[in-house]
Design a protein around this motif. Structure first.
Motif, PDB file in Angstrom:
ATOM      1  N   LEU A   1      40.132  29.664  29.998  1.00  0.00           N
ATOM      2  CA  LEU A   1      40.990  29.804  31.183  1.00  0.00           C
ATOM      3  C   LEU A   1      40.760  31.116  31.909  1.00  0.00           C
ATOM      4  O   LEU A   1      40.820  31.164  33.133  1.00  0.00           O
ATOM      5  N   ASP A   2      40.517  32.192  31.157  1.00  0.00           N
ATOM      6  CA  ASP A   2      40.233  33.495  31.756  1.00  0.00           C
ATOM      7  C   ASP A   2      39.213  34.202  30.861  1.00  0.00           C
ATOM      8  O   ASP A   2      39.558  34.737  29.810  1.00  0.00           O
TER       9      ASP A   2
ATOM     10  N   THR B   1      37.742  36.924  31.028  1.00  0.00           N
ATOM     11  CA  THR B   1      37.921  38.353  30.775  1.00  0.00           C
ATOM     12  C   THR B   1      38.837  38.595  29.584  1.00  0.00           C
ATOM     13  O   THR B   1      38.834  39.683  29.014  1.00  0.00           O
ATOM     14  N   GLN B   2      39.609  37.596  29.195  1.00  0.00           N
ATOM     15  CA  GLN B   2      40.540  37.706  28.074  1.00  0.00           C
ATOM     16  C   GLN B   2      40.047  36.980  26.821  1.00  0.00           C
ATOM     17  O   GLN B   2      40.724  36.991  25.798  1.00  0.00           O
ATOM     18  N   ASP B   3      38.880  36.341  26.910  1.00  0.00           N
ATOM     19  CA  ASP B   3      38.345  35.561  25.791  1.00  0.00           C
ATOM     20  C   ASP B   3      37.405  36.428  24.961  1.00  0.00           C
ATOM     21  O   ASP B   3      36.427  36.959  25.492  1.00  0.00           O
TER      22      ASP B   3
ATOM     23  N   GLN C   1      37.820  32.326  39.663  1.00  0.00           N
ATOM     24  CA  GLN C   1      39.229  32.685  39.509  1.00  0.00           C
ATOM     25  C   GLN C   1      39.720  32.106  38.189  1.00  0.00           C
ATOM     26  O   GLN C   1      39.374  30.979  37.848  1.00  0.00           O
ATOM     27  N   PRO C   2      40.532  32.841  37.436  1.00  0.00           N
ATOM     28  CA  PRO C   2      41.088  32.280  36.200  1.00  0.00           C
ATOM     29  C   PRO C   2      42.093  31.174  36.535  1.00  0.00           C
ATOM     30  O   PRO C   2      42.585  31.084  37.661  1.00  0.00           O
ATOM     31  N   ARG C   3      42.352  30.341  35.557  1.00  0.00           N
ATOM     32  CA  ARG C   3      43.327  29.257  35.703  1.00  0.00           C
ATOM     33  C   ARG C   3      44.403  29.401  34.641  1.00  0.00           C
ATOM     34  O   ARG C   3      44.148  29.913  33.553  1.00  0.00           O
TER      35      ARG C   3
ATOM     36  N   ARG D   1      35.173  33.353  35.613  1.00  0.00           N
ATOM     37  CA  ARG D   1      36.484  33.547  35.013  1.00  0.00           C
ATOM     38  C   ARG D   1      36.960  32.299  34.275  1.00  0.00           C
ATOM     39  O   ARG D   1      37.630  32.389  33.272  1.00  0.00           O
ATOM     40  N   PHE D   2      36.635  31.124  34.807  1.00  0.00           N
ATOM     41  CA  PHE D   2      37.111  29.860  34.265  1.00  0.00           C
ATOM     42  C   PHE D   2      35.920  28.973  33.929  1.00  0.00           C
ATOM     43  O   PHE D   2      34.957  28.909  34.696  1.00  0.00           O
TER      44      PHE D   2
END
Length: 79
Positions: free
Chosen positions: A17-18, A20-22, A61-63, A38-39
């Motif tokens: 989903l994002d 940058t956070q994975d 863009q993240p989701r 991002r996604f």
């Protein structure tokens, strides 16, 4: 590795989903630099039991979520 390289090795969908956070993908050059992914959602594609590629979608863009219906539609295409 790349998103698709990871996805082709799995028997279930890869959902990010994002990025940058994975923890698997946050340091990827595709996330930290151009194209700034991002996604990502990817399904392995197989022919006669041999994995030959992935069906994937990505965005810059993240989701917040991927719906069950969206995953089912992509899985139907991957089959």
């Amino acid at each position: 590795g790349t998103f698709c390289d990871y996805a082709i090795r799995r028997s279930r969908p890869t959902v990010v989903l994002d990025a940058t956070q994975d923890p698997l993908f946050a340091k990827s050059p595709y996330v930290e630099g151009v194209p700034n992914v991002r996604f990502y959602v990817g399904f392995p594609l197989a022919v006669d039991g041999q994995r030959v590629g992935t069906l994937c979608t990505l965005d810059f863009q993240p989701r917040a979520e991927v719906t069950r219906q969206q995953l089912e539609q992509m899985e139907a295409l991957a089959r």
